[in-house]
Scaffold this motif. Structure first.
Motif, PDB file in Angstrom:
ATOM      1  N   GLY A 185      41.152  40.991  19.521  1.00  0.00           N
ATOM      2  CA  GLY A 185      40.184  41.843  18.858  1.00  0.00           C
ATOM      3  C   GLY A 185      39.710  42.997  19.722  1.00  0.00           C
ATOM      4  N   HIS A 186      39.900  42.877  21.041  1.00  0.00           N
ATOM      5  CA  HIS A 186      39.508  43.935  21.975  1.00  0.00           C
ATOM      6  C   HIS A 186      40.700  44.432  22.793  1.00  0.00           C
ATOM      7  CE1 HIS A 186      35.327  43.083  21.095  1.00  0.00           C
ATOM      8  NE2 HIS A 186      35.555  41.805  21.331  1.00  0.00           N
ATOM      9  N   HIS A 187      41.656  43.558  23.006  1.00  0.00           N
ATOM     10  CA  HIS A 187      42.852  43.868  23.802  1.00  0.00           C
ATOM     11  C   HIS A 187      44.072  43.513  22.971  1.00  0.00           C
ATOM     12  CE1 HIS A 187      39.575  42.684  26.521  1.00  0.00           C
ATOM     13  NE2 HIS A 187      39.988  43.697  27.255  1.00  0.00           N
ATOM     14  N   LYS A 188      45.133  44.259  23.200  1.00  0.00           N
ATOM     15  CA  LYS A 188      46.347  44.033  22.408  1.00  0.00           C
ATOM     16  C   LYS A 188      47.580  44.247  23.273  1.00  0.00           C
ATOM     17  CE  LYS A 188      47.330  47.083  19.144  1.00  0.00           C
ATOM     18  NZ  LYS A 188      47.387  47.810  17.863  1.00  0.00           N
ATOM     19  N   ILE A 189      48.590  43.409  23.041  1.00  0.00           N
ATOM     20  CA  ILE A 189      49.907  43.590  23.650  1.00  0.00           C
ATOM     21  C   ILE A 189      50.915  43.518  22.508  1.00  0.00           C
ATOM     22  CG2 ILE A 189      51.625  42.730  25.280  1.00  0.00           C
ATOM     23  CD1 ILE A 189      49.339  41.377  26.817  1.00  0.00           C
ATOM     24  N   TYR A 190      51.716  44.556  22.374  1.00  0.00           N
ATOM     25  CA  TYR A 190      52.677  44.599  21.268  1.00  0.00           C
ATOM     26  C   TYR A 190      54.036  45.100  21.758  1.00  0.00           C
ATOM     27  CZ  TYR A 190      51.698  49.641  21.144  1.00  0.00           C
ATOM     28  OH  TYR A 190      51.567  50.965  21.478  1.00  0.00           O
TER      29      TYR A 190
ATOM     30  N   ILE B 254      44.198  43.476  29.376  1.00  0.00           N
ATOM     31  CA  ILE B 254      45.000  42.255  29.464  1.00  0.00           C
ATOM     32  C   ILE B 254      46.459  42.672  29.420  1.00  0.00           C
ATOM     33  CG2 ILE B 254      45.631  40.112  28.305  1.00  0.00           C
ATOM     34  CD1 ILE B 254      42.679  39.887  27.448  1.00  0.00           C
ATOM     35  N   SER B 255      47.214  42.232  30.431  1.00  0.00           N
ATOM     36  CA  SER B 255      48.579  42.707  30.615  1.00  0.00           C
ATOM     37  C   SER B 255      49.414  41.628  31.300  1.00  0.00           C
ATOM     38  CB  SER B 255      48.536  43.982  31.474  1.00  0.00           C
ATOM     39  OG  SER B 255      49.837  44.406  31.825  1.00  0.00           O
ATOM     40  N   GLY B 256      50.687  41.912  31.463  1.00  0.00           N
ATOM     41  CA  GLY B 256      51.544  41.066  32.282  1.00  0.00           C
ATOM     42  C   GLY B 256      51.505  41.497  33.735  1.00  0.00           C
ATOM     43  N   ILE B 257      50.665  42.477  34.022  1.00  0.00           N
ATOM     44  CA  ILE B 257      50.588  43.086  35.345  1.00  0.00           C
ATOM     45  C   ILE B 257      49.161  43.006  35.873  1.00  0.00           C
ATOM     46  CG2 ILE B 257      50.919  45.217  36.665  1.00  0.00           C
ATOM     47  CD1 ILE B 257      52.753  46.156  34.353  1.00  0.00           C
ATOM     48  N   GLN B 258      49.030  42.640  37.144  1.00  0.00           N
ATOM     49  CA  GLN B 258      47.743  42.726  37.829  1.00  0.00           C
ATOM     50  C   GLN B 258      47.708  44.064  38.557  1.00  0.00           C
ATOM     51  OE1 GLN B 258      47.130  39.805  40.916  1.00  0.00           O
ATOM     52  NE2 GLN B 258      45.119  40.602  41.445  1.00  0.00           N
ATOM     53  N   HIS B 259      46.732  44.891  38.225  1.00  0.00           N
ATOM     54  CA  HIS B 259      46.566  46.186  38.881  1.00  0.00           C
ATOM     55  C   HIS B 259      45.516  46.032  39.972  1.00  0.00           C
ATOM     56  CE1 HIS B 259      49.013  48.168  35.853  1.00  0.00           C
ATOM     57  NE2 HIS B 259      48.351  47.480  34.936  1.00  0.00           N
ATOM     58  N   VAL B 260      45.963  46.090  41.217  1.00  0.00           N
ATOM     59  CA  VAL B 260      45.095  45.834  42.356  1.00  0.00           C
ATOM     60  C   VAL B 260      44.783  47.149  43.070  1.00  0.00           C
ATOM     61  CG1 VAL B 260      44.818  44.560  44.516  1.00  0.00           C
ATOM     62  CG2 VAL B 260      46.215  43.604  42.677  1.00  0.00           C
TER      63      VAL B 260
ATOM     64  N   GLN C 204      40.284  48.415  26.939  1.00  0.00           N
ATOM     65  CA  GLN C 204      39.075  49.153  26.600  1.00  0.00           C
ATOM     66  C   GLN C 204      38.507  49.806  27.853  1.00  0.00           C
ATOM     67  OE1 GLN C 204      36.507  46.110  24.831  1.00  0.00           O
ATOM     68  NE2 GLN C 204      36.956  47.003  22.834  1.00  0.00           N
ATOM     69  N   TYR C 205      37.815  50.918  27.663  1.00  0.00           N
ATOM     70  CA  TYR C 205      37.169  51.574  28.798  1.00  0.00           C
ATOM     71  C   TYR C 205      35.932  52.325  28.341  1.00  0.00           C
ATOM     72  CZ  TYR C 205      39.890  55.580  27.087  1.00  0.00           C
ATOM     73  OH  TYR C 205      40.450  56.564  26.310  1.00  0.00           O
ATOM     74  N   SER C 206      35.001  52.441  29.281  1.00  0.00           N
ATOM     75  CA  SER C 206      33.772  53.197  29.042  1.00  0.00           C
ATOM     76  C   SER C 206      33.276  53.690  30.396  1.00  0.00           C
ATOM     77  CB  SER C 206      32.707  52.314  28.378  1.00  0.00           C
ATOM     78  OG  SER C 206      32.267  51.322  29.289  1.00  0.00           O
ATOM     79  N   ILE C 207      32.129  54.314  30.414  1.00  0.00           N
ATOM     80  CA  ILE C 207      31.562  54.807  31.675  1.00  0.00           C
ATOM     81  C   ILE C 207      31.186  53.656  32.590  1.00  0.00           C
ATOM     82  CG2 ILE C 207      29.580  56.040  32.673  1.00  0.00           C
ATOM     83  CD1 ILE C 207      29.580  57.794  30.226  1.00  0.00           C
ATOM     84  N   SER C 208      30.877  52.488  32.011  1.00  0.00           N
ATOM     85  CA  SER C 208      30.354  51.386  32.815  1.00  0.00           C
ATOM     86  C   SER C 208      31.364  50.275  33.122  1.00  0.00           C
ATOM     87  CB  SER C 208      29.143  50.770  32.120  1.00  0.00           C
ATOM     88  OG  SER C 208      29.511  50.297  30.843  1.00  0.00           O
ATOM     89  N   LYS C 209      32.528  50.253  32.433  1.00  0.00           N
ATOM     90  CA  LYS C 209      33.450  49.135  32.608  1.00  0.00           C
ATOM     91  C   LYS C 209      34.803  49.452  31.985  1.00  0.00           C
ATOM     92  CE  LYS C 209      33.580  44.177  31.533  1.00  0.00           C
ATOM     93  NZ  LYS C 209      32.900  43.074  30.852  1.00  0.00           N
ATOM     94  N   ALA C 210      35.848  48.754  32.453  1.00  0.00           N
ATOM     95  CA  ALA C 210      37.165  48.833  31.815  1.00  0.00           C
ATOM     96  C   ALA C 210      37.817  47.462  31.896  1.00  0.00           C
ATOM     97  CB  ALA C 210      38.043  49.876  32.497  1.00  0.00           C
TER      98      ALA C 210
ATOM     99  N   ASN D  57      49.742  54.021  33.058  1.00  0.00           N
ATOM    100  CA  ASN D  57      50.319  55.319  32.703  1.00  0.00           C
ATOM    101  C   ASN D  57      49.863  55.838  31.346  1.00  0.00           C
ATOM    102  OD1 ASN D  57      51.781  55.332  35.115  1.00  0.00           O
ATOM    103  ND2 ASN D  57      53.440  54.173  34.206  1.00  0.00           N
ATOM    104  N   PHE D  58      49.090  55.051  30.637  1.00  0.00           N
ATOM    105  CA  PHE D  58      48.518  55.467  29.359  1.00  0.00           C
ATOM    106  C   PHE D  58      47.005  55.443  29.501  1.00  0.00           C
ATOM    107  CE2 PHE D  58      52.539  53.359  28.585  1.00  0.00           C
ATOM    108  CZ  PHE D  58      53.197  54.233  27.729  1.00  0.00           C
ATOM    109  N   LYS D  59      46.313  56.233  28.706  1.00  0.00           N
ATOM    110  CA  LYS D  59      44.848  56.249  28.802  1.00  0.00           C
ATOM    111  C   LYS D  59      44.254  54.866  28.609  1.00  0.00           C
ATOM    112  CE  LYS D  59      42.322  59.413  26.858  1.00  0.00           C
ATOM    113  NZ  LYS D  59      41.766  60.410  25.935  1.00  0.00           N
ATOM    114  N   ASP D  60      44.866  54.078  27.716  1.00  0.00           N
ATOM    115  CA  ASP D  60      44.285  52.775  27.407  1.00  0.00           C
ATOM    116  C   ASP D  60      45.117  51.598  27.915  1.00  0.00           C
ATOM    117  OD1 ASP D  60      46.399  53.012  25.664  1.00  0.00           O
ATOM    118  OD2 ASP D  60      45.302  52.282  23.916  1.00  0.00           O
TER     119      ASP D  60
END
Length: 199
Positions: A79-84, A113-119, A104-110, A154-157
């Motif tokens: 409902g908030h995150h999607k993988i397709y 959910i992915s198959g990748i951990q972005h460190v 999702q992203y905003s000024i206060s948080k992002a 590589n994408f905004k979202d």
């Protein structure tokens, strides 16, 4: 009358300039143009300490006889995150499937959910680690799928990652070919919830 129009124009331009400066100072322009990456890259304001691997398994059925019919099928959606499925095709190395992750992203948080951990290592360095594992269930057998590609945000979202559905040795032993017409069931574990929250 000309003096009044000049005043209106002056105050309009001044108001626009003030709004632009305000947006710039609070990071809205960067957020608008870069999306999640603008939050993830801002190590002075945000950290990823709350990020974690998700429990459970996500699954999807893929029709090998009509590859393009699979584009858009969802592997995960809370409902908030999607993988397709963003792309699937045959290569000389086998069937390759691409998954697109949206967060999702905003000024206060992002969050993503992915198959990748972005460190984020420091303010100038980051790395991407593979966490997801995929199995293919086909014709009564299970195969461990191999990673193909992974990318940064590589994408905004979000991002994109891919697997080869069947391992190379399944083609060598003729258990599968590039002319399959059945349904393969994919199960994915170890999805990663990337969370960037304020320090």
């Amino acid at each position: 009358m000309k003096g009044k129009k000049k005043k209106i124009l002056f105050f309009t331009l001044l108001s626009v300039a003030i709004i632009l400066i305000l947006f710039w100072s609070i990071g809205l322009f960067r957020l608008w143009t870069k999306g999640i990456a603008s939050v993830a890259d801002d190590t002075h304001t945000f950290n990823d300490k709350k990020s974690h691997i998700l429990n459970g398994e996500s699954s999807i059925a893929i029709d090998l006889s009509k590859l393009e019919s699979n584009i858009g099928k969802e592997l995960y959606n809370d409902g908030h995150h999607k993988i397709y499925v963003s792309w699937i095709h045959k290569t000389s190395e086998g069937y390759e499937i691409f998954f697109r992750s949206c967060g999702q992203y905003s000024i206060s948080k992002a969050t993503l959910i992915s198959g990748i951990q972005h460190v984020t290592l420091n303010e100038k360095e980051s790395t991407d680690l593979i966490t997801a594992k995929m199995k293919a269930h086909y014709n009564g057998k299970s195969y461990i799928s191999t990673w193909s590609k992974l990318g940064g945000i590589n994408f905004k979202d979000g991002d994109e990652f891919s697997f080869y559905i069947f391992p190379y040795n399944a083609y060598e032993t003729k258990e599968v070919t590039l002319d399959e017409e059945g349904i393969v069931y994919l199960s994915v574990t170890n999805l990663y919830k990337n969370i960037w929250s304020k320090n």
